[in-house]
Design a protein around this motif. Structure first.
Motif, short mmCIF file in Angstrom:
data_model
loop_
_atom_site.label_atom_id
_atom_site.label_comp_id
_atom_site.label_asym_id
_atom_site.label_seq_id
_atom_site.Cartn_x
_atom_site.Cartn_y
_atom_site.Cartn_z
N LEU A 1 -10.48 -2.04 -10.11
CA LEU A 1 -9.94 -2.41 -8.81
C LEU A 1 -10.67 -1.60 -7.76
O LEU A 1 -10.79 -0.38 -7.89
N CYS A 2 -11.16 -2.26 -6.73
CA CYS A 2 -11.80 -1.57 -5.62
C CYS A 2 -10.75 -1.26 -4.56
O CYS A 2 -9.95 -2.13 -4.20
N VAL A 3 -10.75 -0.01 -4.07
CA VAL A 3 -9.80 0.43 -3.06
C VAL A 3 -10.58 0.84 -1.82
O VAL A 3 -11.43 1.72 -1.87
N ASN A 4 -10.30 0.19 -0.71
CA ASN A 4 -10.96 0.48 0.56
C ASN A 4 -10.56 1.86 1.09
O ASN A 4 -9.56 2.43 0.65
N PRO A 5 -11.33 2.38 2.06
CA PRO A 5 -10.96 3.66 2.69
C PRO A 5 -9.56 3.59 3.29
O PRO A 5 -9.11 2.54 3.77
N ASN A 6 -8.87 4.72 3.29
CA ASN A 6 -7.54 4.86 3.89
C ASN A 6 -6.55 3.82 3.37
O ASN A 6 -5.79 3.23 4.13
N THR A 7 -6.56 3.62 2.06
CA THR A 7 -5.73 2.60 1.43
C THR A 7 -5.10 3.16 0.16
O THR A 7 -5.65 4.04 -0.48
N THR A 8 -3.95 2.60 -0.20
CA THR A 8 -3.22 3.00 -1.40
C THR A 8 -3.18 1.85 -2.39
O THR A 8 -2.91 0.71 -1.99
N ALA A 9 -3.46 2.14 -3.64
CA ALA A 9 -3.30 1.17 -4.73
C ALA A 9 -2.02 1.53 -5.48
O ALA A 9 -1.76 2.70 -5.75
N ALA B 1 -9.55 10.60 8.86
CA ALA B 1 -9.87 12.00 8.58
C ALA B 1 -8.61 12.85 8.62
O ALA B 1 -8.54 13.86 9.28
N ASP B 2 -7.60 12.40 7.92
CA ASP B 2 -6.31 13.04 7.97
C ASP B 2 -5.66 13.00 6.60
O ASP B 2 -6.03 12.22 5.74
N SER B 3 -4.66 13.80 6.43
CA SER B 3 -3.87 13.78 5.19
C SER B 3 -2.90 12.61 5.23
O SER B 3 -2.53 12.12 6.28
N HIS B 4 -2.50 12.18 4.03
CA HIS B 4 -1.48 11.15 3.90
C HIS B 4 -0.73 11.40 2.62
O HIS B 4 -1.33 11.54 1.56
N ASP C 1 0.91 5.82 -10.97
CA ASP C 1 1.46 4.61 -10.36
C ASP C 1 0.90 4.38 -8.95
O ASP C 1 0.80 3.25 -8.50
N TYR C 2 0.55 5.47 -8.25
CA TYR C 2 0.02 5.39 -6.90
C TYR C 2 -1.29 6.16 -6.83
O TYR C 2 -1.39 7.27 -7.36
N VAL C 3 -2.28 5.58 -6.14
CA VAL C 3 -3.56 6.25 -5.91
C VAL C 3 -3.90 6.02 -4.45
O VAL C 3 -3.95 4.88 -3.98
N HIS C 4 -4.14 7.11 -3.70
CA HIS C 4 -4.45 6.99 -2.27
C HIS C 4 -5.85 7.51 -1.97
O HIS C 4 -6.21 8.62 -2.37
N ASN C 5 -6.62 6.71 -1.23
CA ASN C 5 -7.97 7.06 -0.81
C ASN C 5 -7.93 7.50 0.66
O ASN C 5 -7.75 6.66 1.54
N THR C 6 -8.09 8.80 0.94
CA THR C 6 -8.10 9.29 2.33
C THR C 6 -9.47 9.20 2.97
O THR C 6 -9.61 9.49 4.16
N ARG C 7 -10.47 8.84 2.22
CA ARG C 7 -11.83 8.83 2.75
C ARG C 7 -11.97 7.74 3.81
O ARG C 7 -11.36 6.69 3.71
N ASN C 8 -12.79 8.00 4.83
CA ASN C 8 -12.96 7.05 5.93
C ASN C 8 -14.07 6.04 5.71
O ASN C 8 -14.01 4.93 6.27
N ASP C 9 -15.08 6.39 4.95
CA ASP C 9 -16.26 5.54 4.82
C ASP C 9 -16.65 5.26 3.37
O ASP C 9 -17.74 4.76 3.13
N ASP C 10 -15.81 5.59 2.44
CA ASP C 10 -16.16 5.44 1.03
C ASP C 10 -15.11 4.62 0.30
O ASP C 10 -13.91 4.88 0.42
N ARG C 11 -15.59 3.67 -0.48
CA ARG C 11 -14.69 2.90 -1.32
C ARG C 11 -14.54 3.60 -2.67
O ARG C 11 -15.36 4.43 -3.04
N GLY D 1 0.55 14.01 1.42
CA GLY D 1 0.12 15.22 0.75
C GLY D 1 -1.31 15.20 0.24
O GLY D 1 -1.79 16.16 -0.34
N CYS D 2 -2.00 14.10 0.47
CA CYS D 2 -3.40 13.97 0.03
C CYS D 2 -4.31 14.38 1.18
O CYS D 2 -4.34 13.72 2.23
N VAL D 3 -5.05 15.45 0.99
CA VAL D 3 -5.88 16.02 2.05
C VAL D 3 -7.25 15.34 2.07
O VAL D 3 -7.90 15.20 1.03
N TYR D 4 -7.68 14.92 3.27
CA TYR D 4 -9.01 14.35 3.47
C TYR D 4 -10.05 15.33 2.96
O TYR D 4 -9.91 16.52 3.20
N PRO D 5 -11.07 14.93 2.26
CA PRO D 5 -11.55 13.60 1.87
C PRO D 5 -11.27 13.27 0.41
O PRO D 5 -12.15 12.84 -0.32
N ARG D 6 -10.09 13.45 -0.05
CA ARG D 6 -9.78 13.25 -1.47
C ARG D 6 -9.22 11.86 -1.76
O ARG D 6 -8.73 11.17 -0.89
#
Length: 131
Positions: A103-111, A30-33, A77-87, A35-40
């Motif tokens: 491509l499936c990206v898990n929560p709090n993960t970068t593709a 539940a945090d930014s990473h 080139d980069y996609v970041h998922n800040t969500r905690n419970d959503d793929r 520059g990506c603000v939760y839950p984006r």
């Protein structure tokens, strides 16, 4: 600081395999990473934007089908998922052949995508992990 990476293989219609690097975000609950603000789910078209923590687009709505990406997110080139419970599913085109895949990206993960791939769509689902 290096973040751990693992490679996720994705099957294509012709049974060819493609890969995209996946990196978990440190301390991302539940945090930014970058520059990506939760839950984006944020898009960074270039490594410079990633390194500067400057996403150009963010999506947060759960959808039942893919949303087509706009000019500020398509081909990132980069996609970041800040969500905690959503793929997140990312649809892409494999440029050398024109075939599409996802491509499936898990929560709090970068593709991370290289120039062989163009990300074209996103679908956020309320599921805690990828199958």
């Amino acid at each position: 600081m290096h973040t751990p990476r693992r490679v996720a293989a994705v099957g294509m219609a012709t049974a060819a395999m493609v890969a995209a690097a996946i990196a978990a975000a440190p301390n991302a609950a539940a945090d930014s990473h970058k520059g990506c603000v939760y839950p984006r789910v944020c898009f960074y078209p270039t490594v410079t934007q990633w390194n500067n923590s400057a996403p150009t687009a963010g999506y947060q709505d759960v959808t039942s089908s893919y949303q087509n990406l706009g000019p500020n997110s398509r081909g990132a080139d980069y996609v970041h998922n800040t969500r905690n419970d959503d793929r997140v599913y990312l649809r892409y085109t494999y440029n050398p052949t024109g075939q599409t895949g996802d491509l499936c990206v898990n929560p709090n993960t970068t593709a991370i995508f290289n120039s062989n791939f163009t990300v074209t769509g996103i679908m956020i689902q309320t599921a805690p992990s990828c199958p």
